[in-house]
Enzyme design. Sequence first.
Site, PDB file in Angstrom:
ATOM      1  N   GLU C  68      16.117 -16.847  12.471  1.00 13.37           N
ATOM      2  CA  GLU C  68      16.680 -18.146  12.051  1.00 13.37           C
ATOM      3  C   GLU C  68      17.026 -18.186  10.578  1.00 13.37           C
ATOM      4  OE1 GLU C  68      14.242 -17.783  14.206  1.00 13.37           O
ATOM      5  OE2 GLU C  68      14.942 -18.857  15.976  1.00 13.37           O
ATOM      6  N   HIS C 137       8.432 -28.098  20.839  1.00 15.41           N
ATOM      7  CA  HIS C 137       9.856 -28.148  21.218  1.00 15.41           C
ATOM      8  C   HIS C 137      10.395 -29.573  21.295  1.00 15.41           C
ATOM      9  CE1 HIS C 137       9.410 -23.944  22.357  1.00 15.41           C
ATOM     10  NE2 HIS C 137      10.678 -23.884  22.681  1.00 15.41           N
TER      11      HIS C 137
END
Lengths: 337, 337, 332, 332
Positions: C68, C137
């Site tokens: 990322e 999440h």
Amino acid sequence: MSRRTATVHPPAPEASPAAKHRLELLRDMMRIRLFEERCVELYSASKIRGFLHVAVGEEAVAVGVMRALEDQDAIVSTYREHGHALARGVPMDSVMAEMYGKVTGCSRGRGGSMHLFDVDRRFYGGNAIVAGGLPLAVGLALADKMRNRPTVTVCFFGDGAFAEGEFHECCNLAALWQLPILFACENNLYAMGTALERAQAETDLALRAASYGMASWPVDGMDVLAVEQATRVAVDRIRGGGGPCFLELRTYRFRAHSMYDPERYRDKAEVERWRERDPLDQLSTRMREDHELTQEQQNALGAEVKAEVDRAVEAAEAAELEPLEDLTRFVYTESEM
Amino acid sequence: MSRRTATVHPPAPEASPAAKHRLELLRDMMRIRLFEERCVELYSASKIRGFLHVAVGEEAVAVGVMRALEDQDAIVSTYREHGHALARGVPMDSVMAEMYGKVTGCSRGRGGSMHLFDVDRRFYGGNAIVAGGLPLAVGLALADKMRNRPTVTVCFFGDGAFAEGEFHECCNLAALWQLPILFACENNLYAMGTALERAQAETDLALRAASYGMASWPVDGMDVLAVEQATRVAVDRIRGGGGPCFLELRTYRFRAHSMYDPERYRDKAEVERWRERDPLDQLSTRMREDHELTQEQQNALGAEVKAEVDRAVEAAEAAELEPLEDLTRFVYTESEM
Amino acid sequence: MTTTATTTTAQPTYREAMREAMREALRKDDRVFLMGEDVGRYGGSYAVSLGLLEEFGPERIRDTPLSESGFVGAGIGAALAGMRPIVEIMTVNFSLLALDQILNNAATLRHMSGGQMNVPLVIRMTTGAGRQLAAQHSHSLEGWYAHIPGIKVIAPATIEDARGMLWTALQDPDPVLLFEHGTLYNTSGPLAEDAGPVDIARAAVRRAGSDVSVITYGGSLAKALEAAETLAGSGIEVEVLDLRSLRPLDDEAITDTVRRTHRCVVVDEGWRSGSLSAEVSARITEQCFFDLDAPVERVCSAEVPMPYARHLEEAALPQPERIVEAVRRVVA
Amino acid sequence: MTTTATTTTAQPTYREAMREAMREALRKDDRVFLMGEDVGRYGGSYAVSLGLLEEFGPERIRDTPLSESGFVGAGIGAALAGMRPIVEIMTVNFSLLALDQILNNAATLRHMSGGQMNVPLVIRMTTGAGRQLAAQHSHSLEGWYAHIPGIKVIAPATIEDARGMLWTALQDPDPVLLFEHGTLYNTSGPLAEDAGPVDIARAAVRRAGSDVSVITYGGSLAKALEAAETLAGSGIEVEVLDLRSLRPLDDEAITDTVRRTHRCVVVDEGWRSGSLSAEVSARITEQCFFDLDAPVERVCSAEVPMPYARHLEEAALPQPERIVEAVRRVVA
Ligand SMILES: Cc1ncc(C[n+]2csc(CCOP(=O)(O)OP(=O)(O)O)c2C)c(N)n1
Ligand SMILES: Cc1ncc(C[n+]2csc(CCOP(=O)(O)OP(=O)(O)O)c2C)c(N)n1
Ligand SMILES: [Mg+2]
Ligand SMILES: [Mg+2]
């Protein structure tokens, strides 16, 4: 504290210790296989929600590694961890209840499939951030080393984690500080839909781990005996003060990445080829060839395990939900609040 | 666009092209040395504030690498980047004005010592996050490759960056995508007060970079000719489509990490040993031995460079500050605000 | 989360509208490319980019490794070199791994360089809870990102905005973070055949009303509208303002609606303390304190990492019932 | 930033008080250890840990490589295994590299596991501007961190608190982030010979006053007190509240002071939009709206990455003059 919950299926009287052992391994793998196959059904029936990642095809890794550990050893896992939890001895009832989000679940229903925890068994949980569990493992191992505890911390992670910076920071810290940690890399050749060679400039993962100066080697992750053997060698070395080890456990996931994955990125033929190396079939076939297992015994074992799964489902169905007024519990330690 | 600002000191008439070239290299290194020594004085006089990191002793790296680049190539640097900026041709006046925080500075006084920028020269700045510039370099190289531009992006970083995850993510991306990028690692054996061997499990940095499958080798970073030569080899290879290269430039910082560093972590003797390999002395001695440089010429060169530094200081002293009402400019692009 | 290949339709899903927006951008501007984990072969973790690989190829629909920080920073660098990258981060939680690049580079490079450069980058990510994905999440951090000077933050809540915001964001010379609430992908609605770019600077009144203002955005808009329907039944007319842009905030639209209704409830899926709703409340105090007939109320998420169990997750999130109660309190 | 070896003194610097607090903790509890970049041989980037390596050795004063995510996560793991780690992050900006570990692990593990474990970890870091360190070393993100459930956030602003907060934080079973403003290290003040642990839950009135409340914390406290002095000269009595704990906030102290003075200015070095000051303002609206005689005002940092030039940095930060002006507005 016992790592196994149910008693082992009684082997035929003449069975050798080695034969008994293989039977236990087979049984442990069957427990994972049948549990996960049932979870897939339960997901389709909307009994289980959220993300569900099964490790069908990878059972030899979970069982082989756990078999080589002691009670005092610690485990950090991923979101694909049902097998790790079951093989570590987390009761199937509490794992299934967690999938249902019930208060009897191993995380009281707050974690779900990706966050199974059992601190009594030093199972420090499923972690849903790829490579996110590795720093925790480094810290567990650091503490044990500072306290001169003869323990090993095992951290599971996938091939995908190799691209994350956190993984490399942890390899360096573990090797630099010579920590008692086993890096258990489940190389199933894909990170979601991304094949290893499209994610890694150098696909020889054991070689790359070796560049940190730690003992590192690849293992046939479809052969539970090979996995157990390799783990014993690694764990002995680590416990002996040899510093961290890295095992590249070469395996394959037979099913989709998660329940949302249409598998556009690999062809059926490849999956079929790997299915021929199904770790359960390989072991049972070998045991039958060695006359350690009859078809009847195998069927009986299957029936026994299926019954365990049935009981776990019934218990989960019957279990309570956590009361709504407890919503904000466990954010801070209560004595302090 | 010219990478050099002032004209080169006229060499003796009989000077060969090689001699001229070495004289330019010496001159470029002297500009950095005298500029930085002056900055240290100005810091003590509180003319310069914030963090000041000088690269005294490391000039051969900046000069040797920049000499091997073309105008269209891009550079990403660190917070120890005065030398990189000067060697790239950023005018000394604008660099000194930046140290003073004046509007005539190369970053209008908003960046200071750690954030020198000159986009016209594709100098994409000093970055004060260790390893933080590497992803930018990967992106610059990716864009140039997608546009089929024959450019190379050079990213400078120190040995300390090896421990940061961002570095490893970038090595993998660059090697996986075969990007035209040169990783220029300035290994000066310390990350602030932390010696290489106390930060890295494996201290052979070139070897570790090679584990990503890119061409990688160590270079004597105290020998400007060796650095230039190695960079030419690397840049030719990269421009030719050979993918990324890594150079471990072995050097040493003669002074403290920053102005706040009492240097408790290394002993004077070690510093003295390295000072014997001063890149400026090495080159000038060799040139005198080869009769390419007389003491008079060297003195004249020193006087000339000193005069340039004096002018830069005078200009910076005289320059304006950015008006207060402009405080919030350059946060967003104005046409849009 | 299955989906069918896109066709421009009168009733596209939010997913299809986003995909169409990307397709249009990729066709119109060859500097545009999409980069992220599994955006290509896999078709996108939420199938938003499904089919784009086939049309635009692997160079422009670029699968990345799990890095990322690396690929978000690469997007910044590519933008500096003249490209118009769209970087997809699968889920907002993973963006934490790239925060150094977003805050220390994307948001600051223009300023640190004294205006020499700008970063025309769009970062898309899925945000929010409601799908039982638990504590790693389900964050809703778009309001948190709105604290950062140098970036813009937008949250398309409707099919039109899903279709139209991306192109406008790509024309913006500065970094834009675009947040897609995970519960919206399967929603669908009418979309004009000629639907195209929309402005990304202004808030929009989604329902006019004179008694009280409900200010919200993204995944909470539908809940606010549902609450407004309920309240209309008991004669309370709610004006629903969709912020659309979280940074900068549309102060004019906020003060306009509050001056009209004199009462306000802010609905925000973020954790209550330090959520965007606090900033909206503080600004109302600063800009129209004397127009208020009642204190501004907030309906936010409980301050708890999102639990997996459905009943706990539902209880943790803003729900129409809680919005209704809050509105009844402020009009009381 | 030089310093002398610590001796317990009647006039210690903030740096010495922090160091003494660490020394006491290391002596009292063998589970405590300090880990971070250059905390050992170098003596700490701000010399806070100077001399501790000699007293406690390299195992307990552990230098780490530059791996913020790795060693912060290691601190979490060590805490799970029964240790009491103090992790030092040199500067708040670098903590962005560890945010995944802080938010996705430290703050959530207890909840995700259904209460099976807790994370007794203290993370110390330097925060704030004022030293011309420019846009990548001057953030003031403590208020931003205060958004995260599962962690506690404290900001010692006085010598007593620098000396006393650490031990209390180490007794806390949950993760505590401790922010040290960079401009405080060289400040000094009287400290009782027997000074020791202090509570970390409550705010403190640092100056009593009846006309207006100024609520602040950390590096801005001194500025608020200076402004209060100035205002006293023109007969305006300011009550200055030091929040001390940014998460949880001491609602009682906030409402008490506002109920006394009916007017309030919040001073916060964070960027204005989405800063902690917004949360404080919103809570005042919710908890004592009808006690207010004027809208709550905020004095924050300009929304700009911190510039290097001194005059620009000073203009970007809250200053006594700006606080004085704000107070004059709210009492007008
Ligand atoms: C930091 C982060 N990025 C992305 C994801 C989304 N994601 C979940 S699993 C996965 C693939 C991981 O592959 P691998 O590590 O090989 O493990 P496997 O699923 O094959 O067991 C991805 C990309 C995530 N959970 N965390
Ligand atoms: C991410 C990050 N962590 C820590 C720091 C503080 N810091 C600044 S320079 C430095 C040492 C870096 O060493 P190295 O990379 O070898 O470069 P050198 O200073 O030797 O040129 C450190 C720790 C930083 N700037 N960024
Ligand atoms: Mg995998
Ligand atoms: Mg170095």
